[in-house]
Structures are given as structure tokens and as C-alpha cells.
Design a protein around this motif. Structure first.
Motif, short mmCIF file in Angstrom:
data_model
loop_
_atom_site.label_atom_id
_atom_site.label_comp_id
_atom_site.label_asym_id
_atom_site.label_seq_id
_atom_site.Cartn_x
_atom_site.Cartn_y
_atom_site.Cartn_z
N ALA A 136 0.83 -1.21 0.00
CA ALA A 136 0.00 0.00 0.00
C ALA A 136 0.86 1.26 0.00
CB ALA A 136 -0.93 0.00 1.21
N ASN A 137 0.46 2.24 -0.79
CA ASN A 137 1.16 3.52 -0.84
C ASN A 137 1.04 4.23 0.50
OD1 ASN A 137 1.24 6.58 -1.31
ND2 ASN A 137 2.03 5.80 -3.26
N ALA A 138 2.17 4.67 1.05
CA ALA A 138 2.18 5.29 2.38
C ALA A 138 1.41 6.60 2.43
CB ALA A 138 3.62 5.51 2.84
N THR A 139 1.20 7.25 1.29
CA THR A 139 0.53 8.55 1.26
C THR A 139 -0.99 8.43 1.18
OG1 THR A 139 2.44 9.54 0.16
CG2 THR A 139 0.35 10.75 0.04
N ASP A 140 -1.47 7.60 0.23
CA ASP A 140 -2.92 7.53 0.04
C ASP A 140 -3.49 6.12 0.16
OD1 ASP A 140 -1.95 6.33 -2.22
OD2 ASP A 140 -2.61 7.90 -3.61
N ASN A 141 -2.64 5.15 0.59
CA ASN A 141 -3.08 3.76 0.84
C ASN A 141 -3.55 3.04 -0.42
OD1 ASN A 141 -2.53 4.14 3.56
ND2 ASN A 141 -4.65 4.67 4.07
N THR A 142 -3.27 3.56 -1.60
CA THR A 142 -3.65 2.87 -2.83
C THR A 142 -2.72 1.69 -3.08
OG1 THR A 142 -2.28 4.38 -4.13
CG2 THR A 142 -4.62 4.94 -3.87
N LEU A 143 -3.21 0.72 -3.85
CA LEU A 143 -2.44 -0.48 -4.17
C LEU A 143 -1.94 -0.40 -5.61
CD1 LEU A 143 -4.71 -3.23 -2.58
CD2 LEU A 143 -2.95 -1.84 -1.49
N PRO A 144 -0.74 -0.89 -5.88
CA PRO A 144 -0.21 -0.86 -7.25
C PRO A 144 -0.92 -1.87 -8.15
CG PRO A 144 1.27 -2.08 -5.82
CD PRO A 144 0.22 -1.48 -4.93
N ALA A 155 12.51 -3.47 -5.57
CA ALA A 155 11.94 -2.91 -4.35
C ALA A 155 10.56 -2.31 -4.56
CB ALA A 155 12.88 -1.86 -3.77
N ASP A 156 10.22 -1.98 -5.81
CA ASP A 156 8.93 -1.36 -6.07
C ASP A 156 7.83 -2.39 -6.34
OD1 ASP A 156 10.04 -2.22 -8.47
OD2 ASP A 156 9.06 -0.63 -9.65
N ARG A 157 8.15 -3.68 -6.23
CA ARG A 157 7.13 -4.70 -6.54
C ARG A 157 7.27 -6.00 -5.77
NH1 ARG A 157 7.96 -4.44 -12.72
NH2 ARG A 157 8.18 -2.28 -12.08
#
Length: 228
Positions: A136-144, A155-157
Motif C-alpha cells: 500500500a502507498n504510504a501517502t494515500d493507501n492505494t495499491l499498485p 523494491a517497487d514490486r
């Protein structure tokens, strides 16, 4: 005499508030000091626990028995310490209603002449303590997007790889039949396989493979606990 620690592991339901439940089973454990290293599982003593605290008994008759069924080296404590998987029995020695291993042992014994091979794919997702997946994105909690994660590197996946690698090494050190690992579709979702190992002439029995699966699950909980 060389005193050791034996970690007794058993399965019990999740408990919600003060009510007994029949929800999915989860491993629990507690440690006992033994005066010497047991030579065989039959040398590991039966123990007791408070079933009313786990949702497996009522308060007026809470004592339940832990009967050891298999043991492995303890890869967490090392040295001669051991992990001991147990079944749960009632005080009179009969199988507890949550003791599904008793039924599995009976079923596998009936089919043992066919020498069945058994394998499991255990998929799971790693979450932070805030209840969000590791990806989850630390800023808006969205998922990739999901298509990036499967069997990926980077590291990004590939979220949580340190946990997976440590867990795999512990399973190998304990002698469990872990057969492979891979990243799954969702970020922080992984899989390990328990079953026959390529190149081994004598795979473990179906029941032993089931025992290995639960020990591997317990080890995964312990590693994830360490990493928060």
C-alpha cells in the motif's frame, strides 16, 4: 544431562470476546524445559493447557491435553532445542472436537497401501499492523497494479522478500518438506509449496506432509511477528 526447550505447538480456533467459536484454526504454542533430548516422539511427555483461554473448553472443565505427534529441530532457538507438533485431547484421552489431525490420520492410514503423494500450495498476503498490505502507498493507501508483482524482483514490486527468505531457510533447517517459493499476483502476496522434493526417492507420507504444513505456518507467523 543437557536441558533443552521444547516448543509445544497445537491448533485452536480464534476466540472472539468471551464466546467459544468454531472459526478457522490458528497455531498456538508454549515452551517446556526437558531434562534431556528425546530420542523419539514417544519420549516427549504429554502436557496440558487451559482450553478455556483458547475457546476449546469451558471454564469449569478447562484442562486439555497436548499429545506430541512429531518433532523437528527448532531453527529459531538452535542447538538441541526442538519443535513439537501436538494433537489436542480431552482429559479422558479422546480426540477433541477440533482435532482434525485424528481424522486425517485415520483417512491416510486407510489409503497407505496406495502410497499417496500429497502437496500443498500455501498462498498468503503480508499486512502491516495498520491492516494494510505491504504494497500500500504510504501517502494515500492505494495499491499498485497487480500485473507487476507476480514472480517479480525489485523494491517497487517484491514486498516482504526478507520475510520469505528467512522463513524458507528456517523451514529447511527444521527438515520440513518445503518444495519452492514464489511471489504472487498481489503486492505482498507470496506462496510456498510443501510436498515431495525433486530428486528425493522417498517422499514423506501424506500425514507427515500435513504436519510439515502446519509447522511451516507456525514458523511463518513467528518470522512475521519478528518483522512486525
Amino acid at each position: 544431562m543437557a536441558r533443552i526447550l521444547a516448543e509445544y505447538i497445537w491448533l485452536g480456533p480464534e476466540r472472539e470476546k468471551q464466546e467459544l467459536t468454531e472459526t478457522a484454526q490458528r497455531p498456538r504454542s508454549k515452551a517446556r524445559v526437558l531434562a534431556e533430548v528425546p530420542n523419539d516422539i514417544k519420549d516427549v511427555p504429554v502436557w496440558r493447557f487451559d482450553g478455556s483461554s483458547t475457546g476449546q473448553a469451558s471454564g469449569n472443565a478447562s484442562d486439555l491435553l497436548l499429545k506430541p505427534v512429531c518433532m523437528t529441530p527448532d531453527p529459531l532457538r538452535g542447538e538441541e532445542n526442538i519443535l513439537v507438533l501436538c494433537t489436542v485431547l480431552n482429559p479422558d484421552g479422546s480426540p477433541h472436537s477440533h482435532n482434525t489431525r485424528h481424522w486425517a490420520a485415520d483417512a491416510t492410514q486407510r489409503f497407505v497401501r496406495y502410497e499417496p503423494w500429497l502437496g500443498f500450495e500455501q498462498e498468503f498476503t503480508l499486512f502491516n499492523l495498520n491492516g494494510l498490505p505491504l504494497c500500500a502507498n504510504a501517502t494515500d493507501n492505494t495499491l499498485p497494479p497487480q500485473f507487476k508483482q507476480y514472480c517479480s524482483v525489485g523494491a517497487d514490486r517484491a514486498f516482504g522478500r526478507a520475510i520469505i527468505e528467512e522463513h524458507t531457510r528456517l523451514c529447511l533447517a527444521a527438515g520440513l518438506s518445503i518444495a519452492g517459493i514464489n511471489g504472487e499476483v498481489m503486492g505482498g502476496q507470496w506462496e510456498f509449496q510443501i510436498g515431495p522434493i525433486v530428486g528425493e526417492e522417498e517422499p514423506k507420507s501424506a500425514l507427515d506432509t500435513c504436519d510439515d504444513l502446519w509447522l511451516a505456518r507456525w514458523l511463518l507467523h513467528r518470522v512475521a511477528e519478528k518483522h512486525g
